[in-house]
Design an enzyme around this catalytic site. Structure first.
Site, PDB file in Angstrom:
ATOM      1  N   LYS A  22       0.848  -1.207   0.000  1.00  0.00           N
ATOM      2  CA  LYS A  22       0.000   0.000   0.000  1.00  0.00           C
ATOM      3  C   LYS A  22       0.877   1.249   0.000  1.00  0.00           C
ATOM      4  CE  LYS A  22      -1.558   1.561   4.091  1.00  0.00           C
ATOM      5  NZ  LYS A  22      -1.245   2.953   4.476  1.00  0.00           N
ATOM      6  N   ASN A  23       1.901   1.251   0.853  1.00  0.00           N
ATOM      7  CA  ASN A  23       2.705   2.467   1.030  1.00  0.00           C
ATOM      8  C   ASN A  23       3.696   2.722  -0.095  1.00  0.00           C
ATOM      9  OD1 ASN A  23       1.256   2.929   3.285  1.00  0.00           O
ATOM     10  ND2 ASN A  23       2.883   2.453   4.744  1.00  0.00           N
ATOM     11  N   CYS A 116      -4.489  12.470  12.493  1.00  0.00           N
ATOM     12  CA  CYS A 116      -5.169  11.175  12.466  1.00  0.00           C
ATOM     13  C   CYS A 116      -4.988  10.594  13.863  1.00  0.00           C
ATOM     14  CB  CYS A 116      -4.599  10.275  11.385  1.00  0.00           C
ATOM     15  SG  CYS A 116      -3.061   9.517  11.836  1.00  0.00           S
ATOM     16  N   ARG A 121       0.681  14.726  12.744  1.00  0.00           N
ATOM     17  CA  ARG A 121       1.149  14.482  11.381  1.00  0.00           C
ATOM     18  C   ARG A 121       1.156  15.724  10.500  1.00  0.00           C
ATOM     19  NH1 ARG A 121      -0.785   8.721   9.660  1.00  0.00           N
ATOM     20  NH2 ARG A 121       1.028   8.859   8.298  1.00  0.00           N
ATOM     21  N   ASP A 307       5.358   0.846  11.995  1.00  0.00           N
ATOM     22  CA  ASP A 307       4.142   0.183  11.504  1.00  0.00           C
ATOM     23  C   ASP A 307       4.053  -1.271  11.960  1.00  0.00           C
ATOM     24  OD1 ASP A 307       4.037   1.883   8.264  1.00  0.00           O
ATOM     25  OD2 ASP A 307       3.598   2.535  10.300  1.00  0.00           O
ATOM     26  N   ARG A 399      -8.433  -0.408   5.158  1.00  0.00           N
ATOM     27  CA  ARG A 399      -7.667   0.622   4.453  1.00  0.00           C
ATOM     28  C   ARG A 399      -6.330   0.066   3.969  1.00  0.00           C
ATOM     29  NH1 ARG A 399      -6.962   6.105   7.391  1.00  0.00           N
ATOM     30  NH2 ARG A 399      -5.627   6.174   5.587  1.00  0.00           N
TER      31      ARG A 399
HETATM   32  C1  EPZ Z   1       4.488   7.082   6.149  1.00  0.00           C
HETATM   33  O1  EPZ Z   1       3.699   8.122   6.701  1.00  0.00           O
HETATM   34  C2  EPZ Z   1       3.607   5.840   6.148  1.00  0.00           C
HETATM   35  N1  EPZ Z   1       2.423   6.089   5.321  1.00  0.00           N
HETATM   36  C3  EPZ Z   1       3.170   5.505   7.572  1.00  0.00           C
HETATM   37  O2  EPZ Z   1       2.437   4.284   7.513  1.00  0.00           O
HETATM   38  C4  EPZ Z   1       4.431   5.267   8.410  1.00  0.00           C
HETATM   39  O3  EPZ Z   1       4.052   5.014   9.745  1.00  0.00           O
HETATM   40  C5  EPZ Z   1       5.318   6.524   8.351  1.00  0.00           C
HETATM   41  O4  EPZ Z   1       5.648   6.827   6.972  1.00  0.00           O
HETATM   42  C6  EPZ Z   1       6.629   6.332   9.107  1.00  0.00           C
HETATM   43  O5  EPZ Z   1       7.313   5.230   8.578  1.00  0.00           O
HETATM   44  C7  EPZ Z   1       2.541   6.007   3.971  1.00  0.00           C
HETATM   45  O6  EPZ Z   1       3.606   5.719   3.448  1.00  0.00           O
HETATM   46  C8  EPZ Z   1       1.296   6.259   3.184  1.00  0.00           C
HETATM   47  P1  EPZ Z   1       6.525  10.655   7.919  1.00  0.00           P
HETATM   48  P2  EPZ Z   1       4.216   9.672   6.596  1.00  0.00           P
HETATM   49  O7  EPZ Z   1       6.332  11.881   7.118  1.00  0.00           O
HETATM   50  O8  EPZ Z   1       4.910   9.869   5.320  1.00  0.00           O
HETATM   51  C9  EPZ Z   1       6.674  13.964  11.321  1.00  0.00           C
HETATM   52  C10 EPZ Z   1       0.621   2.851   7.869  1.00  0.00           C
HETATM   53  O9  EPZ Z   1       0.284   2.297   8.923  1.00  0.00           O
HETATM   54  N2  EPZ Z   1       6.526  14.927  10.229  1.00  0.00           N
HETATM   55  O10 EPZ Z   1       7.738   9.802   7.689  1.00  0.00           O
HETATM   56  O11 EPZ Z   1       3.064  10.534   6.920  1.00  0.00           O
HETATM   57  C11 EPZ Z   1       5.433  13.100  11.518  1.00  0.00           C
HETATM   58  O12 EPZ Z   1       4.493  13.746  12.337  1.00  0.00           O
HETATM   59  C12 EPZ Z   1       1.055   4.310   7.892  1.00  0.00           C
HETATM   60  O13 EPZ Z   1       0.686   2.283   6.749  1.00  0.00           O
HETATM   61  C13 EPZ Z   1       6.609  16.282  10.512  1.00  0.00           C
HETATM   62  O14 EPZ Z   1       6.783  16.693  11.659  1.00  0.00           O
HETATM   63  O15 EPZ Z   1       5.253   9.702   7.798  1.00  0.00           O
HETATM   64  C14 EPZ Z   1       6.001  11.854  12.155  1.00  0.00           C
HETATM   65  O16 EPZ Z   1       6.161  12.081  13.546  1.00  0.00           O
HETATM   66  C15 EPZ Z   1       0.810   4.945   9.260  1.00  0.00           C
HETATM   67  N3  EPZ Z   1       6.494  17.185   9.498  1.00  0.00           N
HETATM   68  C16 EPZ Z   1       7.386  11.717  11.524  1.00  0.00           C
HETATM   69  O17 EPZ Z   1       7.704  13.014  10.978  1.00  0.00           O
HETATM   70  C17 EPZ Z   1       6.300  16.789   8.193  1.00  0.00           C
HETATM   71  O18 EPZ Z   1       6.223  17.644   7.294  1.00  0.00           O
HETATM   72  C18 EPZ Z   1       7.431  10.707  10.390  1.00  0.00           C
HETATM   73  O19 EPZ Z   1       6.419  11.062   9.458  1.00  0.00           O
HETATM   74  C19 EPZ Z   1       6.212  15.401   7.919  1.00  0.00           C
HETATM   75  C20 EPZ Z   1       6.333  14.489   8.950  1.00  0.00           C
END
Ligand code: EPZ
Length: 420
Positions: A22-23, A116, A121, A307, A399
């Site tokens: 999915k990701n 969420c 996020r 995850d 999802r």
């Molecule tokens: C991706 O989310 C995945 N989703 C998530 O999987 C996964 O948990 C996450 O990466 C971490 O590995 C998809 O790929 C669709 P991040 P993403 O940006 O890209 C902070 C699942 O269960 N952050 O790497 O949204 C954020 O709050 C899902 O399949 C900022 O502060 O994650 C988090 O604490 C859940 N500012 C950390 O960074 C930003 O602009 C990592 O977030 C962006 C992120």
């Protein structure tokens, strides 16, 4: 609403195929916006999030012809660049259309994804990167409005924190930018590698694929022409089934999987006493005689994945010894704890650390899914709980898991989807 009814106590056996990730499919689908020609995507998982993003493309004027796991996407006649709240609020990964829409059309409006269950996020790093590439960004009325009428230009982007989505949006935007974009502290997940290979396959020169420093030589073109993309196996789905085998002390085989992508989970299950036979595209797990405790700290790839945190916590509930699980990526990713405790687990929270004290047995109960991975953890616990466990609000599960109950049933689990 649908719920899953699980009667615990059966061992698992046999083998299943792992679906596409999915990701990885989500950024790959978003990247098709960079092309004005048809793109064929194969090995797509049959999950709600993928259907949601493909629907968003059609709302923007794209066309999608899908037959099971194959989709041909054509964004040659896109006539809108506004990703509306109605869709983005259903799936925050819709924010991944921001970079490609801006790069292809020079302007777009994307609803802020909002938080969420697992955390706030924010997308500040996405926006900062696009601004560094020349975009004018304004946030108004719950929407991000981005403009780059003369196109984007290359830039040096240094991410304070590693962000998967932020890295993906930046790579997609950089592909059509004028000049070179360097991303420092880039995410290294296999999904990022697949996205880079897709874009490099369209003739964009990219250095450092899979490393924390990625250099994209933007083409300055209006659009790209992509080769067919086969989505990589879902490493989190695979890890979830390995945990199902570990918690039920069963031997099963996963096919169509890439063991390299789940090395961190395999290492931790070995530490708990499981053993493995690993082939080119399959993994056989052999159960531990007695599961030992595990200490986990979630971190970015190739470290232990956030995850997989909830699924391992379910396994740890019946392991020998106390497990300590530290969640470092998200500020609220322990909502499965209270639900696992309803099943008889003995888990205590101190800030972002969970202490999982072992219990002999779990007992079936009604529990509620709160987010995608938490729901799979509750299913895993239900597999061994005495009696009947009903997992409610499984729209979270749908999802991101392709036919979870069908695959678990095929392995011998007593699990049924009921309509409540
Ligand atoms: C991706 O989310 C995945 N989703 C998530 O999987 C996964 O948990 C996450 O990466 C971490 O590995 C998809 O790929 C669709 P991040 P993403 O940006 O890209 C902070 C699942 O269960 N952050 O790497 O949204 C954020 O709050 C899902 O399949 C900022 O502060 O994650 C988090 O604490 C859940 N500012 C950390 O960074 C930003 O602009 C990592 O977030 C962006 C992120």
């Amino acid at each position: 609403m649908d719920y899953l009814q699980i009667i615990g106590g059966t061992k698992l056996s046999g083998s299943i195929n792992i679906s596409g990730a999915k990701n990885s499919a989500l950024p790959v689908i978003a990247a098709t916006i960079l092309s004005d020609k048809p793109v064929t995507l194969t090995n797509l998982p049959n999950v709600v999030d993928i259907r949601t993003l493909l629907k968003l493309l059609t709302m923007l004027g794209g066309s999608v012809e899908q037959n099971d796991t194959v989709a041909v996407v054509n964004n040659g006649f896109m006539n809108s660049t506004k990703a509306v709240y109605e869709i983005v609020s259903q799936m925050r990964a819709s924010i991944l259309v921001l970079g490609p829409l801006l790069a292809r059309f020079g302007e777009c409006e994307v609803s802020l994804p909002g938080g969420c269950a697992i955390g706030q996020r924010p997308i500040d790093m996405h926006l900062k990167a696009l601004e560094a590439m020349g975009a004018k960004i304004e946030i108004k009325g719950g929407y991000v409005r981005a403009e780059a009428p003369n196109g984007l230009h290359g830039a040096k982007i240094v991410f304070d924190k590693i962000t998967v989505g932020g890295t993906e949006n930046t790579i997609m935007a950089a592909a059509l930018a004028h000049g070179v974009t360097t991303i420092v502290n880039a995410a290294k997940e296999p999904e990022i590698v697949q996205l880079c290979e897709m874009i490099a396959g369209a003739g964009v020169e990219i250095e450092g694929i899979g490393s924390s420093k990625i250099v994209i030589h933007g083409t300055g073109q209006k659009s790209l022409t992509f080769k067919e993309v086969e989505i990589i196996p879902d490493r989190i789905e695979a890890g979830t089934y390995l945990c199902a085998a570990a918690i039920t002390q069963s031997m099963i085989t996963l096919n169509k999987v890439n063991a390299e992508h789940i090395q961190a989970s395999i290492d931790k299950l070995e530490a708990m006493g499981c053993s493995f036979e690993i082939e080119e595209t399959s993994i056989t797990i052999k159960p531990a005689q007695k599961l030992k405790f595990v200490d986990l700290i979630t971190t970015e790839y190739p470290g232990f994945p956030t995850d997989m945190q909830a699924q391992f916590m379910a396994v740890a509930t019946i392991a020998e010894g106390e497990s300590l699980i530290e969640e470092r990526l998200f500020e609220n990713r322990f909502m499965h704890v209270s639900e696992l405790n309803r099943l008889g687990a003995d888990i205590w929270l101190k800030g972002n650390i969970a202490a999982v004290r072992p219990v002999k047995t779990l007992y079936g109960a009604d529990v509620m899914a709160t987010d995608l991975r938490a729901s799979s953890a509750l299913v895993l616990a239900g597999l061994i709980a005495n009696g009947v466990t009903n997992v409610h609000r499984i729209y979270h599960l749908d999802r991101g898991y392709d036919n979870l109950e069908g695959k678990l049933s095929a392995l011998g689990a007593n699990i049924t989807r009921l309509h409540g």
